[in-house]
Scaffold this motif. Structure first.
Motif, PDB file in Angstrom:
ATOM      1  N   ASP A  13       0.842  -1.195   0.000  1.00  0.00           N
ATOM      2  CA  ASP A  13       0.000   0.000   0.000  1.00  0.00           C
ATOM      3  C   ASP A  13       0.890   1.263   0.000  1.00  0.00           C
ATOM      4  OD1 ASP A  13      -2.936   0.985   1.019  1.00  0.00           O
ATOM      5  OD2 ASP A  13      -1.302   2.207   1.846  1.00  0.00           O
TER       6      ASP A  13
ATOM      7  N   ARG B 149       0.646   4.171   1.302  1.00  0.00           N
ATOM      8  CA  ARG B 149       0.843   4.840   2.606  1.00  0.00           C
ATOM      9  C   ARG B 149       1.862   4.094   3.450  1.00  0.00           C
ATOM     10  NH1 ARG B 149      -5.307   5.020   3.786  1.00  0.00           N
ATOM     11  NH2 ARG B 149      -4.895   3.171   2.597  1.00  0.00           N
TER      12      ARG B 149
ATOM     13  N   ALA C  22       5.332   4.812   1.951  1.00  0.00           N
ATOM     14  CA  ALA C  22       5.841   6.149   2.287  1.00  0.00           C
ATOM     15  C   ALA C  22       6.341   6.183   3.728  1.00  0.00           C
ATOM     16  CB  ALA C  22       4.757   7.195   2.072  1.00  0.00           C
ATOM     17  N   SER C  23       5.614   5.557   4.633  1.00  0.00           N
ATOM     18  CA  SER C  23       6.049   5.635   6.029  1.00  0.00           C
ATOM     19  C   SER C  23       7.330   4.810   6.233  1.00  0.00           C
ATOM     20  CB  SER C  23       4.917   5.264   6.983  1.00  0.00           C
ATOM     21  OG  SER C  23       4.968   3.938   7.340  1.00  0.00           O
TER      22      SER C  23
ATOM     23  N   TYR D 238      10.098   7.060   4.990  1.00  0.00           N
ATOM     24  CA  TYR D 238      10.290   8.181   5.920  1.00  0.00           C
ATOM     25  C   TYR D 238      11.217   7.772   7.069  1.00  0.00           C
ATOM     26  CZ  TYR D 238       9.144  12.005   9.088  1.00  0.00           C
ATOM     27  OH  TYR D 238       9.226  13.078   9.931  1.00  0.00           O
TER      28      TYR D 238
ATOM     29  N   LEU E 212       6.743  13.557   6.334  1.00  0.00           N
ATOM     30  CA  LEU E 212       6.134  12.350   5.751  1.00  0.00           C
ATOM     31  C   LEU E 212       5.377  12.714   4.474  1.00  0.00           C
ATOM     32  CD1 LEU E 212       5.355   9.342   5.874  1.00  0.00           C
ATOM     33  CD2 LEU E 212       3.496   9.961   7.428  1.00  0.00           C
ATOM     34  N   GLU E 213       4.732  13.888   4.488  1.00  0.00           N
ATOM     35  CA  GLU E 213       3.975  14.330   3.290  1.00  0.00           C
ATOM     36  C   GLU E 213       4.925  14.549   2.109  1.00  0.00           C
ATOM     37  OE1 GLU E 213       3.383  15.660   6.425  1.00  0.00           O
ATOM     38  OE2 GLU E 213       1.683  14.274   6.516  1.00  0.00           O
TER      39      GLU E 213
ATOM     40  N   SER F 183       5.965  11.193   0.834  1.00  0.00           N
ATOM     41  CA  SER F 183       4.844  10.536   0.154  1.00  0.00           C
ATOM     42  C   SER F 183       4.636  11.127  -1.245  1.00  0.00           C
ATOM     43  CB  SER F 183       3.607  10.735   1.031  1.00  0.00           C
ATOM     44  OG  SER F 183       2.524  10.136   0.451  1.00  0.00           O
ATOM     45  N   ARG F 184       4.705  12.464  -1.333  1.00  0.00           N
ATOM     46  CA  ARG F 184       4.510  13.127  -2.634  1.00  0.00           C
ATOM     47  C   ARG F 184       5.636  12.745  -3.599  1.00  0.00           C
ATOM     48  NH1 ARG F 184       5.077  18.194  -0.969  1.00  0.00           N
ATOM     49  NH2 ARG F 184       7.249  17.968  -1.557  1.00  0.00           N
TER      50      ARG F 184
ATOM     51  N   THR G 233       2.192  -5.407   2.343  1.00  0.00           N
ATOM     52  CA  THR G 233       1.556  -4.372   3.165  1.00  0.00           C
ATOM     53  C   THR G 233       1.523  -4.777   4.637  1.00  0.00           C
ATOM     54  OG1 THR G 233       0.172  -3.764   1.305  1.00  0.00           O
ATOM     55  CG2 THR G 233      -0.543  -2.972   3.456  1.00  0.00           C
TER      56      THR G 233
END
Ligand code: DC
Length: 244
Positions: A160, A162, A165-166, A169, A180-181, A184-185, A214
Motif C-alpha cells: 500500500d 501509505r 511512504a512511512s 520516511y 512524511l507528506e 509521500s509526494r 503491506t
C-alpha cells in the motif's frame, strides 16, 4: 521447512539468479539482503547504481539533457564497488559515497535520469557482468524484465502506498528536512516516472511471483520466498500460481 539446513543445500547445489523488483518502499532492500544472507549469495542493489550516477551528475554539474555532455561524463565516470558483508560500498572517484546517495534529492534525480537511454545502457552492462556467475539476489525496477529476463526465480514486491511512504520516511538520514507528506509526494512522483518511462519501465515480469508486503514483515516474506525456492527446485518447475 527447516530453513537453516535447507538454505545450505539450496545455495551449494543450485546456484541461482534471483530477481526482486517493485516500487520504492515495498521492502525490496531488507528482503533482498536477508534472502541473500540466508542463501549465502551476493546482493546487488541496482537502485544504488542509479543513485551513484545521479550523485556524480549533480556533483559535476552535468546537464543530462545534453546528450553529448552526458556521454562524455559516462565515458569518464570512475564508479566502483567494494564488497562488504552482505552488500557492497560505492566509490566515486575512489571516494566512498554509500551513505551520501541516500537522500530524497538523489532518489528523485536518480528516478529522472534513469529514463535516459545512455544511462540505462551504461548500467545494463555493469549489472549483467555482476550476474554472470549466478548466486546473486538482485533488486530494482527492471531486473526480471530487462536485465535478467532468464533469471531462475523472479519476485515482484508491492505494498500500500501509505505503508511504503512511512517505511521510506523512517529510512531517510537524520537531519534531512523532509516531512512524511514530502516523502509521500516524492514517492508517488517517482512511481509515475518509473512506471511510465518508455525504456525499461517498472512492471512485474509475466513470470514473476507477486507478493503484497503491506502487512507481512520482512522475515515472513523471506520465509515464503525460501519455501517457494525450495519447492521450485524440488519440482523442477515453478508453481502455477503467481502469488504466494
Ligand atoms: O531503488 P531506489 O529507490 O534506490 O532507486 C532509485 C531510482 O533509481 C528509482 O526511482 C528509479 C531508478 N532505478 C531504475 O530505474 N532501475 C532500477 N533497476 C533501479 C532503480
Amino acid at each position: 521447512m527447516n530453513t537453516d539446513s535447507t538454505d545450505n543445500s539450496l545455495s551449494m547445489t543450485n546456484p541461482l539468479l534471483i530477481t526482486i523488483d517493485g516500487p520504492a518502499g515495498a521492502g525490496k532492500t531488507t528482503v533482498s539482503r536477508l534472502l541473500a544472507a540466508r542463501l549465502g549469495y551476493r546482493y546487488l542493489d541496482s537502485g544504488a547504481l542509479y543513485r551513484s550516477v545521479a550523485y556524480s551528475i549533480i556533483a559535476d554539474g552535468i546537464d543530462f539533457e545534453d546528450t553529448e555532455a552526458l556521454s562524455t561524463h559516462l565515458n569518464r565516470l570512475d564508479l566502483s564497488t567494494r564488497a562488504e558483508q552482505n552488500g557492497f560500498r560505492l566509490l566515486w572517484n575512489k571516494r566512498d559515497i554509500t551513505e551520501l546517495i541516500r537522500t530524497p534529492e538523489i532518489a528523485m534525480t536518480a528516478s529522472v535520469v534513469s529514463a535516459r537511454p545512455a544511462i540505462r545502457n551504461f548500467l545494463l552492462a555493469v549489472q549483467r557482468e555482476m550476474g554472470k556467475n549466478k548466486s546473486l539476489v538482485c533488486e530494482g525496477r527492471d531486473m526480471g524484465t530487462v536485465i535478467f529476463p532468464d533469471a531462475d526465480i523472479k519476485f515482484y514486491l508491492d505494498a500500500d502506498p501509505r505503508v511504503r511512504a512511512s517505511r521510506r520516511y523512517k529510512e531517510i538520514p537524520q537531519g534531512t528536512a523532509a516531512t512524511l507528506e514530502d516523502i509521500s509526494r516524492d514517492m508517488l512522483r517517482r512511481d509515475k516516472n518509473d512506471t511510465q518511462r518508455p525504456i525499461a519501465p517498472l512492471k512485474a515480469s509475466e513470470d514473476a511471483i507477486l507478493i503484497d508486503c503491506t502487512s507481512i514483515d520482512s522475515e515472513n516474506v523471506v520465509n515464503q520466498m525460501m519455501d517457494f525456492i525450495a519447492s521450485t527446485i524440488q519440482n523442477g518447475s515453478r508453481k502455477l500460481s503467481r502469488t504466494i
